[in-house]
Motif scaffolding. Structure first.
Motif, short mmCIF file in Angstrom:
data_model
loop_
_atom_site.label_atom_id
_atom_site.label_comp_id
_atom_site.label_asym_id
_atom_site.label_seq_id
_atom_site.Cartn_x
_atom_site.Cartn_y
_atom_site.Cartn_z
N PHE A 109 32.97 33.30 39.71
CA PHE A 109 33.82 34.49 39.62
C PHE A 109 33.89 34.95 38.18
CE2 PHE A 109 37.82 36.75 39.07
CZ PHE A 109 37.77 37.65 40.12
N GLY A 110 33.91 36.26 38.01
CA GLY A 110 34.02 36.86 36.68
C GLY A 110 32.65 37.19 36.10
N TRP A 111 32.65 37.62 34.84
CA TRP A 111 31.39 37.93 34.17
C TRP A 111 30.74 36.62 33.75
CZ3 TRP A 111 35.56 41.39 33.32
CH2 TRP A 111 35.31 42.72 33.72
N VAL A 183 35.67 46.45 38.98
CA VAL A 183 36.35 45.17 38.78
C VAL A 183 37.85 45.38 38.61
CG1 VAL A 183 36.55 43.16 37.28
CG2 VAL A 183 34.28 44.10 37.81
N ALA A 184 38.24 46.43 37.90
CA ALA A 184 39.66 46.72 37.74
C ALA A 184 40.31 47.01 39.09
CB ALA A 184 39.86 47.89 36.79
N ASP A 185 39.60 47.73 39.96
CA ASP A 185 40.15 48.03 41.28
C ASP A 185 40.26 46.77 42.13
OD1 ASP A 185 41.14 50.19 43.03
OD2 ASP A 185 39.50 49.55 44.32
N TRP A 186 39.24 45.92 42.09
CA TRP A 186 39.33 44.64 42.80
C TRP A 186 40.53 43.83 42.31
CZ3 TRP A 186 33.48 43.02 42.35
CH2 TRP A 186 32.74 43.67 43.35
N PRO A 191 44.96 40.81 44.23
CA PRO A 191 45.49 39.92 43.19
C PRO A 191 45.52 38.45 43.61
CG PRO A 191 47.25 41.23 44.17
CD PRO A 191 45.96 41.81 44.66
N ASP A 192 45.87 38.18 44.85
CA ASP A 192 45.94 36.78 45.29
C ASP A 192 44.55 36.15 45.34
OD1 ASP A 192 48.65 37.11 45.55
OD2 ASP A 192 48.60 37.44 47.71
N GLY A 200 44.82 32.78 36.31
CA GLY A 200 45.02 33.50 35.06
C GLY A 200 44.15 34.73 34.91
N TRP A 201 43.44 35.11 36.00
CA TRP A 201 42.50 36.23 35.91
C TRP A 201 43.17 37.53 35.48
CZ3 TRP A 201 37.77 37.67 35.17
CH2 TRP A 201 37.40 38.98 35.46
N ALA A 202 44.31 37.87 36.08
CA ALA A 202 44.95 39.15 35.79
C ALA A 202 45.25 39.30 34.31
CB ALA A 202 46.23 39.31 36.62
N ALA A 203 45.70 38.23 33.68
CA ALA A 203 46.02 38.28 32.26
C ALA A 203 44.76 38.33 31.40
CB ALA A 203 46.87 37.07 31.87
N ALA A 204 43.73 37.61 31.82
CA ALA A 204 42.51 37.54 31.03
C ALA A 204 41.60 38.74 31.23
CB ALA A 204 41.74 36.26 31.37
N HIS A 205 41.74 39.42 32.35
CA HIS A 205 40.79 40.46 32.74
C HIS A 205 40.59 41.55 31.69
CE1 HIS A 205 40.46 44.58 34.62
NE2 HIS A 205 39.26 44.09 34.79
#
Length: 231
Positions: A109-111, A183-186, A191-192, A200-205
């Motif tokens: 998950f993520g870049w 990615v911002a829309d996802w 969020p869950d 911690g994804w929301a904070a790090a995104h």
């Protein structure tokens, strides 16, 4: 050109693929078989694009269209139509050509960094890319390469990130279509799920999007344009 797009989930973003198709003036036939079972027929289309979804590639009981879609992708490829499978789409493509789906074993998950193989240097879509690049991932499943596939990319967690079959059939496990807006829309919509994939994804995104997303957007559009050029 006429391009059939198959969406496998209610919220599907075409992202950089949509940008490249729009630039080329493509006419789109949109299919949502998870809702009505409809799939594109070979006649009338020059290409087939299959996007991702939350199901597995062999969840036939809940999604009985999946084996049909796997064979439809193979039929488009055999007819020398350009075919692209992204994430779940790549897993369905591998299934259609005899690959084995491996469920739940490879979460990413993520870049994340993807490295190209030596064979990618001659690939008409990936050949001009840098040897390694960050690109967005969101999956837990993977697959074995079908017989005859050209292995084009890998990551530290997943051996089979990209492959080509024949002249113009590609599968990418990674979401190169997912630009920063996608990615911002996802992140807002799920969020869950995103937090479960990476606590911690929301904070790090926001910081990750600024640091890695700009170049990932450029790479993704280059891949999308390269595919559209093969139609």
């Amino acid at each position: 050109m006429r391009v059939a797009i198959v969406e496998n989930t209610a919220i599907t973003h075409h992202g950089q693929v949509g940008v490249a198709l729009h630039e080329a003036g493509a006419r789109i036939g949109l299919y949502r078989p998870f809702a009505d079972g409809r799939l594109p027929e070979l006649a009338g289309y020059d290409a087939l694009v299959v996007f991702g979804g939350e199901q597995t590639a062999c969840d036939d009981a809940a999604y009985p269209y999946l084996p049909v879609l796997a064979q439809r992708m193979r039929a488009f490829s055999a007819a020398d139509r350009a075919v692209l499978g992204i994430c779940l789409g790549s897993q369905i493509l591998a299934r259609g050509f005899g690959g084995r789906n491996i469920l739940g074993a490879t979460p990413e998950f993520g870049w994340c960094e993807v490295a190209l193989t030596a064979a990618a240097a001659d690939d008409p879509v990936l050949g001009a890319l840098p040897p390694a690049f960050a690109v967005f991932q969101w999956h837990s499943d993977t697959f074995t390469l079908p017989d005859g596939a050209v292995h084009l990319g890998r990551s530290g967690a997943v051996a089979h990130q990209a492959f080509r079959l024949g002249r113009a059939t590609w599968g990418t496990q990674f979401h190169f279509e997912a630009n920063r807006r996608v990615v911002a829309d996802w992140t807002r919509e799920f969020p869950d799920l995103t937090e479960a994939m990476q606590p911690g994804w929301a904070a790090a995104h926001p910081g990750l999007a600024e640091r890695l997303g700009v170049e990932a957007d450029r790479i993704g559009l280059e891949i999308a344009r390269g595919f559209v050029a093969q139609i």
